[in-house]
Scaffold this motif. Structure first.
Motif, PDB file in Angstrom:
ATOM      1  N   LEU A 219      -4.461  -3.414   0.489  1.00  0.00           N
ATOM      2  CA  LEU A 219      -4.810  -3.647   1.885  1.00  0.00           C
ATOM      3  C   LEU A 219      -5.652  -4.916   2.078  1.00  0.00           C
ATOM      4  CD1 LEU A 219      -5.581   0.004   3.006  1.00  0.00           C
ATOM      5  CD2 LEU A 219      -3.524  -1.345   3.463  1.00  0.00           C
TER       6      LEU A 219
ATOM      7  N   TYR B  84       0.829  -1.204   0.000  1.00  0.00           N
ATOM      8  CA  TYR B  84       0.000   0.000   0.000  1.00  0.00           C
ATOM      9  C   TYR B  84       0.867   1.258   0.000  1.00  0.00           C
ATOM     10  CZ  TYR B  84      -3.290   3.577   1.414  1.00  0.00           C
ATOM     11  OH  TYR B  84      -4.041   4.724   1.472  1.00  0.00           O
TER      12      TYR B  84
ATOM     13  N   SER C 149       0.102   2.894  -3.273  1.00  0.00           N
ATOM     14  CA  SER C 149      -1.058   3.708  -2.841  1.00  0.00           C
ATOM     15  C   SER C 149      -2.374   3.220  -3.425  1.00  0.00           C
ATOM     16  CB  SER C 149      -0.834   5.177  -3.194  1.00  0.00           C
ATOM     17  OG  SER C 149       0.289   5.676  -2.534  1.00  0.00           O
ATOM     18  N   SER C 150      -2.516   1.924  -3.527  1.00  0.00           N
ATOM     19  CA  SER C 150      -3.760   1.326  -3.996  1.00  0.00           C
ATOM     20  C   SER C 150      -4.458   0.649  -2.819  1.00  0.00           C
ATOM     21  CB  SER C 150      -3.473   0.299  -5.090  1.00  0.00           C
ATOM     22  OG  SER C 150      -4.655  -0.381  -5.449  1.00  0.00           O
ATOM     23  N   VAL C 151      -5.746   0.938  -2.671  1.00  0.00           N
ATOM     24  CA  VAL C 151      -6.495   0.381  -1.553  1.00  0.00           C
ATOM     25  C   VAL C 151      -6.555  -1.147  -1.640  1.00  0.00           C
ATOM     26  CG1 VAL C 151      -8.740   0.413  -0.385  1.00  0.00           C
ATOM     27  CG2 VAL C 151      -7.838   2.496  -1.382  1.00  0.00           C
TER      28      VAL C 151
END
Length: 120
Positions: free
Chosen positions: A31, A22, A26-28
């Motif tokens: 998670l 993540y 920065s990709s959800v």
């Protein structure tokens, strides 16, 4: 190694690799393993606190481990093989720990069944 220890190692790996992914991309969706790792970690904590729930908790943990393993193998691994890099390392680490956790869970289930039949 016990199934509980394998589950703990797997949950820590899923959580750390998911957070690392993540932070990097920065990709959800990175998670998703974190969620599965937290569920497996909760299963570990419950099994330590309430040993009488061990059988139920172990089945929940292996179910979530099988789901994340199939997602990693079916969807994430092919994409990581194409792109390579550190992402591939993270996916292979999660696949390895999930596979080992399943092996230890299944071995434990088989041993418990044999012991139960021997008692009869």
């Amino acid at each position: 190694m016990t199934p509980a220890r394998a589950n703990l190692i797997n949950s820590i790996c899923l959580i750390t690799m998911g957070i690392w992914g993540y932070i990097e991309v920065s990709s959800v969706t990175a998670l998703i393993p974190v969620f599965f790792g937290v569920v497996c970690l909760i299963c570990y904590l419950i099994s330590n606190a309430k040993p009488n729930l061990n059988k139920i908790v172990a089945h929940i943990a292996i179910l979530f481990t099988l789901i994340i393993l199939s997602a990693l193998l079916g969807m994430r691994l092919p994409k990581s093989l194409d792109s390579g890099g550190v992402g591939l390392f993270r996916v292979i680490a999660m696949i390895t720990t999930s596979s080992l956790a399943i092996v230890f869970f299944v071995k434990n289930f088989i041993d418990n069944k044999k012991n139960k039949q021997a008692v009869k």
